[in-house]
Design an enzyme around this catalytic site. Structure first.
Site, short mmCIF file in Angstrom:
data_model
loop_
_atom_site.label_atom_id
_atom_site.label_comp_id
_atom_site.label_asym_id
_atom_site.label_seq_id
_atom_site.Cartn_x
_atom_site.Cartn_y
_atom_site.Cartn_z
N GLY A 158 0.83 -1.19 0.00
CA GLY A 158 0.00 0.00 0.00
C GLY A 158 0.87 1.24 0.00
N SER A 159 0.35 2.29 0.58
CA SER A 159 1.06 3.57 0.49
C SER A 159 2.31 3.62 1.35
CB SER A 159 0.11 4.70 0.91
OG SER A 159 -1.02 4.68 0.06
#
Lengths: 633, 385
Positions: A327-328
């Protein structure tokens, strides 16, 4: 009488016959004696050496003396794996006058339940050499030992024998990190040094117990004994003491481990915390855990099946083997890659209309905020976790650069020095895709990787390690679990440590850190609520990993299904920013989109480490470092 | 006579009989024993007790029990030596018949009881092995039978011999006791051989025996077959029947030339040797006294046999000569078979080492045999010329 007179008639003839025959008999006697003498000479002169050796081997037996296994402490000296004496009830048949009477007495004395009595009696009649103690019962209670001791004089041949058994006082919280020992199985036996393990029954199966098996085990001693043909030891001929296994001090802080476990309690997930400057793994929790003590003596089938079939996979070490989309949380690393490669500068601004489009492609790659963040520079992109900025960056970098630079942070490899059973995660490349799918790499896939989705998979351990490298401004230390082996400290500079990451402009680190600080402290930061009231400078990055598919073909009920389709929440962080003491990665499975879930856990970990545990100051004084203390005033 | 004996032992002057012949009699002649033979037997017994002390795991209890048996055996020898050969000959048939009767009794009781039974027991009183008695009764009977006829024995006489031997041997073999049946046969066969059996006939018998071997094999007990097979390849059954042979050859071989010393044989002291104080005692001897000790014992045995044969040869009647010679050759066969099986050149059959192995019956029988031998020799002058 007539016949007798006849024989007497010719006594000379009979005597002559006798003498001839007697002489022949003497000859035969001498021949046969010669045969015996020949045989004896053969045995006692020609073959003497052979038989001497055989006779020596016959009477001398070498008995192994197993070493005691090294103890394992956490970094504060708290025992996390010890050897607990257990007491077994044994019976030497030879010395028992009346077996039935003795058994009845024992059953009454120990107050055995009816269902155990039969088994107890069966065991007592097992075929065994009469002078060897037969095991009747293991793991006696103190009460039972006391009762036996008092009645000792009435029970000749009955003995209580001590055996050391591995015991984990903090079994559940340490199970995955520490691993456990179990009985040596046939497969393991083939690879073991038979001499050294002759008297050993247990071997490290997983975790630290497995990785440091050689050091923990020690060297077996031996006892040369003279025995008779039935194996009874008559006397000792020689003795070599066993060399006990080395004690191991772990880098793990059991309070931090406990905290990590408690933070995740009731959820599924993992927390890994590393001291960036040394690589010491402070905590490595995978939740749910299990009681590793069950495995020492051999877990029963039902309990094992229950553990295996548990939908929450308690036996699965999420911290080291769990593969999650980053993810981020990948964005700070992407940012550093872009700065190093020179495709972006900290000041460069990307306009975000809410989506990103590849040149000559109609398809829109969306930002998580539908209407977009507008003008975004590096620090803001990190703080608000802007996707468009990183789509653009990923496109400019290309998958080959991404693969190279993310790889230099340790993604896609087994980063830790002494953690058994690490997963590789997945750092995709063109070559990987061709080998895996026989397809070329598509530009759109690069964009997915740029925001930590797509093929990219990381383990919590990798993420924590990469965070540590970031906190160290590119300096690698290998994460490790062993602080001291025996009396020797494990050096921080372990072999096979990857080369440090060279950055042309050192201030690039500061810009990325600044962006990460804003995640927690900035007005727009995605984890600004978590960052409220920080007493030190903390840098972090939230992440949300989409759950694309369900693993296994397990049957979930509807509400469970919905729960398990929710996104995983991730957070990576380190603190304090100028003098990093801890780097932490957190993943909470199916916690939903809110990165705050994971961020608060990371904050709790850094708070605990910086404000409580990693503090050398006397009680009562502030633990905060000078600069932070000034800032807060 | 007893008074005279006691007197002479106490050193008091013994009243000399008037006869001139009698005046030349030594004390040995009065006792009807041969001093040389007795001396050698006593030497053997003493050495045997020493080996037994080691083989029994230094059990003075066993050594004393054995010594007591030796005492009894010496008395039996002394008593038997007093009989004249003619009276022995008269007793041959009754002894043989009583022996047969007891063997049949064992057979019957054995069937009632379980499995192998070799003993007749009068509870609380005595346990008696009739087959042991037959070791003397059979050769006596055969010697008596042959000596009643012209020598060399005719076919008719030989058939009688075969019956006289065959019946008890079959009964003994059925007990089952291979060793004793072998020794009984040997004793009787030696008597026949010494009587001058024609060489042609001997060849015929050997051929017949060869042909009968498969028959013997079929009639053997499984454990007996196993012993033969194990003998051929001891390593095939290292923990079972082969164990004995492996352990005993190891014991002997490891003894070397000089041996490990009295009480220092590891094989025997550590109980690797089975039956170490009975049939396998020679392995203890070989291990602790080495080749030297073995040769010394063998030499002593050979001297005893030589002396015995000489005594038998000097007997004046055919019966005594044949019986005495047969007894001595049988004595040697004991030695040969025992050492042969323990050192691994013969299959294991239960034959003790004479006057060394622990056990009462065989010592008594052996000494009784020597008693008969001495009777045969010493009483020659009493025979009418």
């Amino acid at each position: 009488m007539r016949e007798r007179r006849e024989t007497l008639k010719n006594p000379e003839h009979a005597l002559r016959i006798f003498r001839v025959r007697a002489s022949l008999a003497v000859l035969v006697v001498l021949l046969l004696s010669g045969l015996l003498v020949g045989r004896l000479c053969y045995l006692q002169i020609v073959q003497h050496e052979v038989y001497s050796t055989r006779s020596e081997n016959n009477r001398v037996r070498v008995e192994p003396l197993p070493p005691t296994r090294g103890l394992i402490y956490d970094r504060n000296g708290k025992l996390v794996a010890e050897n607990r004496p257990t007491y077994n009830l044994t019976l030497v048949r030879e010395r028992v006058d009346d077996l039935d009477e003795t058994l009845t007495m024992l059953v009454n004395l120990l107050e055995l339940p009816a269902e155990e009595v039969d088994e107890f009696k069966v065991r007592s009649r097992q075929r065994q050499r009469p002078f060897q103690p037969a095991l009747l019962m293991s793991d006696l209670t103190e009460w039972q030992i006391a009762r036996l001791a008092v009645n000792r004089h009435r029970l000749p041949g009955v003995e209580v024998q001590a055996q050391l058994l591995r015991y984990y006082p903090h079994a559940d919280i340490m199970a995955h990190a520490l691993g456990y020992v179990g009985r040596i199985n046939a497969e393991e036996l083939q690879d073991l040094d038979p001499g050294n393990y002759a008297g050993t029954h247990f071997i490290g199966k997983t975790g630290v117990e497995y990785f440091y098996e050689n050091q923990l085990h020690g060297r077996a001693g031996l006892r040369k004994v003279e025995t008779n043909a039935r194996g009874r030891v008559l006397r000792e001929l020689g003795h070599t003491d066993p060399e006990p296994g080395k004690d191991l001090t772990l880098t793990i802080d059991s309070d931090m481990q406990q905290l990590a476990y408690d933070l995740l309690d009731g959820r599924r997930g993992a927390i890994v915390a590393i001291a960036p400057q040394t690589g010491e793994i402070i905590a490595m929790a995978s939740v749910p855990g299990f009681d590793s003590n069950q495995f020492v003596t051999g877990i029963d089938v039902a309990s094992y099946r229950a553990l295996q079939e548990d939908i929450d996979l308690p036996l699965f070490n999420r911290a080291t083997r769990g593969s999650y989309p980053a993810g981020s949380t990948i964005k700070p690393f992407m940012a550093m890659s872009g700065l190093i490669e020179g495709v972006i500068t900290p000041e460069e601004v990307v306009y975000d209309p809410g989506y990103y489009q590849l040149p000559n492609d109609d398809r829109r790659y969306r930002n998580w905020l539908r209407w977009g963040h507008g003008r975004v520079d590096l620090e803001r992109a990190l703080a608000v976790s802007n996707n468009t900025y990183f789509y653009s960056l990923a496109h400019d970098l290309g998958i080959d650069n991404i693969h190279e630079h993310l790889g230099s942070f340790g993604f896609g490899t087994r980063v830790a020095a002494d953690v058994a059973g690490q997963g590789d995660g997945l750092l995709p490349s063109r070559e990987w895709k061709r080998a895996r799918f026989e397809q070329s790499w598509y530009p759109g896939e690069t964009l997915s990787v740029g925001i930590g989705q797509g093929y990219l998979q990381v383990t919590p351990l990798q993420l924590a390690s990469a965070t540590a490298v970031l906190a160290n401004r590119g300096h690698h230390v290998r994460p490790r679990l062993a602080l001291d082996i025996g009396d020797e400290a494990v050096p921080a500079d372990l072999p096979n440590t990857p080369p440090d990451i060279e950055v042309g402009n050192e201030s690039y680190w500061d810009r990325v850190f600044s962006g990460m600080e804003k995640v927690l402290s900035g007005r727009e930061g995605t984890a600004r609520r978590t960052g409220a009231g920080l007493k030190y400078r903390m840098a972090g990055k939230s992440g949300t990993a989409q759950v694309f598919s369900l693993g296994q073909n397990q049957k979930y009920n509807a509400s469970e299904l919905r729960e398990r389709l929710r996104d995983h929440a991730l957070f990576m962080a380190f603190a304090p920013v100028d003098n990093p003491q801890i780097a932490v990665s957190v993943i909470v499975e199916n916690a939903g989109g809110g990165s705050t879930h994971a961020a608060s856990l990371a904050r709790a970990m850094t708070d605990a480490w910086i404000l409580e545990h990693n503090c050398d100051l006397p009680q009562g004084e502030s633990c905060l470092g000078g600069k932070d203390a000034e800032d807060s005033q | 006579m007893i008074r005279d004996l006691l007197g002479s032992l106490r050193g008091y002057p013994v009243k000399q009989p008037e006869s001139g012949i009698s005046r030349r009699k030594t004390i040995w002649q009065r006792l009807h024993i041969d001093p040389w033979l007795v001396a050698m037997l006593l030497l053997l017994m003493s050495a045997g007790l020493m080996v037994l002390y080691s083989a029994s795991g230094e059990s003075s209890h066993m050594v004393i029990a054995q010594a007591v048996r030796f005492g009894v055996a010496l008395v039996v020898m002394l008593v038997l030596a007093q009989f004249s050969p003619s009276s022995l000959m008269r007793w041959a048939l009754p002894a043989y018949l009583v022996g047969m009767l007891m063997l049949v009794a064992v057979e019957v009781l054995g069937d009632i009881g379980m499995g192998a039974q070799r003993w007749l027991e009068i509870p609380g009183l005595v346990r008696f092995q009739p087959s042991e008695m037959m070791k003397l009764a059979v050769p006596m009977m055969v010697a008596a039978w042959i000596s009643r006829h012209e020598l060399p024995p005719s076919w008719k006489v030989l058939v009688g011999c075969a019956l006289l031997i065959g019946l008890p041997v079959v009964l003994i073999a059925r007990q089952p006791d291979l060793g004793t049946s072998l020794l009984v046969t040997a004793a009787a066969v030696f008597v026949i051989l010494l009587a001058g059996l024609s060489w042609r006939f001997i060849g015929f018998i050997v051929a017949l025996a060869g042909a009968a071997l498969p028959l013997l094999w079929i009639n053997m007990h499984n454990y007996q077959r196993q012993r033969v097979l194990t003998f051929l390849d001891p390593e095939s059954d290292p923990l079972g029947a082969g164990w004995n042979i492996i352990q005993s050859t190891t014991a002997i071989g490891s003894g070397g030339i000089w041996g490990k010393g009295w009480l220092h044989g590891t094989q025997s002291q550590l109980e690797f040797l089975p039956e170490r104080h009975t049939d396998f005692i020679v392995a203890v001897l070989g291990e602790e006294f080495g080749l030297i000790g073995m040769l010394a014992f063998l030499a002593l045995y050979l001297l005893i046999v030589a002396r015995g044969l000489w005594l038998a040869g000097s007997a004046q009647d055919t019966f005594g000569r044949l019986l005495g010679g047969g007894i001595m050759l049988t004595f040697f066969i004991y030695v040969f078979v025992n050492i042969g099986m323990v050192s691994g050149i013969l299959p294991v059959v239960g034959v003790p080492l004479p006057l060394v192995s622990y056990g009462g019956t065989s010592s008594v029988t052996l000494m009784a045999g020597f008693g008969i031998l001495m009777a045969v020799h010493a009483h020659r002058r009493l025979l009418p010329r």
